[in-house]
Design a protein around this motif. Sequence first.
Motif, PDB file in Angstrom:
ATOM      1  N   SER A 164      -6.049  -2.876  -3.792  1.00  0.00           N
ATOM      2  CA  SER A 164      -5.249  -3.420  -2.688  1.00  0.00           C
ATOM      3  C   SER A 164      -6.005  -3.327  -1.363  1.00  0.00           C
ATOM      4  CB  SER A 164      -3.894  -2.713  -2.592  1.00  0.00           C
ATOM      5  OG  SER A 164      -3.992  -1.463  -1.992  1.00  0.00           O
ATOM      6  N   ILE A 165      -6.779  -2.272  -1.161  1.00  0.00           N
ATOM      7  CA  ILE A 165      -7.592  -2.174   0.056  1.00  0.00           C
ATOM      8  C   ILE A 165      -8.678  -3.237   0.052  1.00  0.00           C
ATOM      9  CG2 ILE A 165      -9.266  -0.728   1.275  1.00  0.00           C
ATOM     10  CD1 ILE A 165      -7.535   1.673   0.517  1.00  0.00           C
ATOM     11  N   ALA A 166      -9.311  -3.443  -1.099  1.00  0.00           N
ATOM     12  CA  ALA A 166     -10.359  -4.464  -1.191  1.00  0.00           C
ATOM     13  C   ALA A 166      -9.791  -5.856  -0.956  1.00  0.00           C
ATOM     14  CB  ALA A 166     -11.042  -4.396  -2.556  1.00  0.00           C
ATOM     15  N   SER A 167      -8.624  -6.147  -1.504  1.00  0.00           N
ATOM     16  CA  SER A 167      -8.030  -7.468  -1.281  1.00  0.00           C
ATOM     17  C   SER A 167      -7.605  -7.638   0.160  1.00  0.00           C
ATOM     18  CB  SER A 167      -6.858  -7.698  -2.236  1.00  0.00           C
ATOM     19  OG  SER A 167      -5.813  -6.797  -1.953  1.00  0.00           O
ATOM     20  N   CYS A 168      -7.151  -6.580   0.785  1.00  0.00           N
ATOM     21  CA  CYS A 168      -6.790  -6.632   2.208  1.00  0.00           C
ATOM     22  C   CYS A 168      -8.022  -6.943   3.051  1.00  0.00           C
ATOM     23  CB  CYS A 168      -6.164  -5.312   2.624  1.00  0.00           C
ATOM     24  SG  CYS A 168      -5.812  -5.154   4.376  1.00  0.00           S
ATOM     25  N   VAL A 169      -9.111  -6.274   2.758  1.00  0.00           N
ATOM     26  CA  VAL A 169     -10.360  -6.511   3.496  1.00  0.00           C
ATOM     27  C   VAL A 169     -10.831  -7.947   3.290  1.00  0.00           C
ATOM     28  CG1 VAL A 169     -12.811  -5.914   3.555  1.00  0.00           C
ATOM     29  CG2 VAL A 169     -11.106  -4.111   3.551  1.00  0.00           C
ATOM     30  N   MET A 170     -10.805  -8.421   2.057  1.00  0.00           N
ATOM     31  CA  MET A 170     -11.239  -9.791   1.783  1.00  0.00           C
ATOM     32  C   MET A 170     -10.355 -10.816   2.486  1.00  0.00           C
ATOM     33  SD  MET A 170     -13.967  -9.614   0.098  1.00  0.00           S
ATOM     34  CE  MET A 170     -14.166 -11.277  -0.450  1.00  0.00           C
ATOM     35  N   PHE A 176       0.831  -1.195   0.000  1.00  0.00           N
ATOM     36  CA  PHE A 176       0.000   0.000   0.000  1.00  0.00           C
ATOM     37  C   PHE A 176       0.870   1.252   0.000  1.00  0.00           C
ATOM     38  CE2 PHE A 176      -2.448   3.265   2.266  1.00  0.00           C
ATOM     39  CZ  PHE A 176      -3.520   3.365   1.395  1.00  0.00           C
ATOM     40  N   ALA A 177       1.903   1.264   0.835  1.00  0.00           N
ATOM     41  CA  ALA A 177       2.810   2.418   0.890  1.00  0.00           C
ATOM     42  C   ALA A 177       3.553   2.592  -0.428  1.00  0.00           C
ATOM     43  CB  ALA A 177       3.793   2.254   2.042  1.00  0.00           C
ATOM     44  N   ASN A 178       3.946   1.487  -1.053  1.00  0.00           N
ATOM     45  CA  ASN A 178       4.640   1.553  -2.331  1.00  0.00           C
ATOM     46  C   ASN A 178       3.756   2.192  -3.404  1.00  0.00           C
ATOM     47  OD1 ASN A 178       6.365   1.169  -4.461  1.00  0.00           O
ATOM     48  ND2 ASN A 178       6.224  -1.045  -4.466  1.00  0.00           N
ATOM     49  N   ILE A 179       2.519   1.755  -3.488  1.00  0.00           N
ATOM     50  CA  ILE A 179       1.603   2.322  -4.484  1.00  0.00           C
ATOM     51  C   ILE A 179       1.327   3.796  -4.176  1.00  0.00           C
ATOM     52  CG2 ILE A 179      -0.717   2.186  -5.467  1.00  0.00           C
ATOM     53  CD1 ILE A 179      -0.632  -0.825  -4.849  1.00  0.00           C
ATOM     54  N   LEU A 180       1.153   4.117  -2.901  1.00  0.00           N
ATOM     55  CA  LEU A 180       0.871   5.498  -2.518  1.00  0.00           C
ATOM     56  C   LEU A 180       2.044   6.422  -2.845  1.00  0.00           C
ATOM     57  CD1 LEU A 180      -1.311   7.223  -1.161  1.00  0.00           C
ATOM     58  CD2 LEU A 180      -0.149   6.832   0.999  1.00  0.00           C
ATOM     59  N   LEU A 181       3.264   5.979  -2.556  1.00  0.00           N
ATOM     60  CA  LEU A 181       4.435   6.804  -2.876  1.00  0.00           C
ATOM     61  C   LEU A 181       4.626   6.936  -4.384  1.00  0.00           C
ATOM     62  CD1 LEU A 181       6.948   5.593  -0.144  1.00  0.00           C
ATOM     63  CD2 LEU A 181       5.724   7.777  -0.253  1.00  0.00           C
ATOM     64  N   THR A 182       4.326   5.878  -5.128  1.00  0.00           N
ATOM     65  CA  THR A 182       4.385   5.952  -6.586  1.00  0.00           C
ATOM     66  C   THR A 182       3.370   6.952  -7.111  1.00  0.00           C
ATOM     67  OG1 THR A 182       5.126   3.664  -6.709  1.00  0.00           O
ATOM     68  CG2 THR A 182       4.204   4.611  -8.718  1.00  0.00           C
ATOM     69  N   ARG A 183       2.168   6.943  -6.527  1.00  0.00           N
ATOM     70  CA  ARG A 183       1.126   7.895  -6.931  1.00  0.00           C
ATOM     71  C   ARG A 183       1.573   9.330  -6.678  1.00  0.00           C
ATOM     72  NH1 ARG A 183      -2.712  11.108  -5.084  1.00  0.00           N
ATOM     73  NH2 ARG A 183      -4.729  11.173  -6.101  1.00  0.00           N
ATOM     74  N   ILE A 184       2.188   9.559  -5.526  1.00  0.00           N
ATOM     75  CA  ILE A 184       2.673  10.908  -5.198  1.00  0.00           C
ATOM     76  C   ILE A 184       3.749  11.342  -6.181  1.00  0.00           C
ATOM     77  CG2 ILE A 184       3.941  12.240  -3.461  1.00  0.00           C
ATOM     78  CD1 ILE A 184       2.392  10.604  -1.330  1.00  0.00           C
ATOM     79  N   ALA A 185       4.687  10.436  -6.496  1.00  0.00           N
ATOM     80  CA  ALA A 185       5.762  10.768  -7.435  1.00  0.00           C
ATOM     81  C   ALA A 185       5.207  11.057  -8.831  1.00  0.00           C
ATOM     82  CB  ALA A 185       6.769   9.621  -7.489  1.00  0.00           C
ATOM     83  N   ILE A 186       4.245  10.256  -9.267  1.00  0.00           N
ATOM     84  CA  ILE A 186       3.641  10.485 -10.587  1.00  0.00           C
ATOM     85  C   ILE A 186       2.877  11.807 -10.596  1.00  0.00           C
ATOM     86  CG2 ILE A 186       1.865   9.645 -12.181  1.00  0.00           C
ATOM     87  CD1 ILE A 186       2.778   6.807 -11.490  1.00  0.00           C
ATOM     88  N   GLY A 187       2.174  12.111  -9.505  1.00  0.00           N
ATOM     89  CA  GLY A 187       1.446  13.380  -9.419  1.00  0.00           C
ATOM     90  C   GLY A 187       2.373  14.575  -9.478  1.00  0.00           C
TER      91      GLY A 187
END
Length: 108
Positions: free
Chosen positions: A88-94, A45-56
Amino acid sequence: GTYIPIVGGSISETLSVISASVSAIKSLCGIAAIAALLIAFLAPFANILLTRIAIGLSGAYAEVIGCEREGLLLCECKSICDILIAVSIASCVMFIVALGIFCSVGVG
């Protein structure tokens, strides 16, 4: 009350199911299992979030220097990261719910 009844109700129900699942996991496996679950799901989750920030940030910089097409592409890539975060949040919940059901069946 909730302002959006359908979404608010489903989020409330999901949180109560997650709470019950975490409680079942904790009662069977202990707090170490909860910590292991958090560590396992926090890294991607942190990896995707940091990638999103870098792309933004890259998209904003591209638009500032006048590369509109590239900025638009990066904006779309940021939207893909949003979808990945949701998945990733949905898979975590499941996974937590399935593990909670497994622990509940194992106890009773």
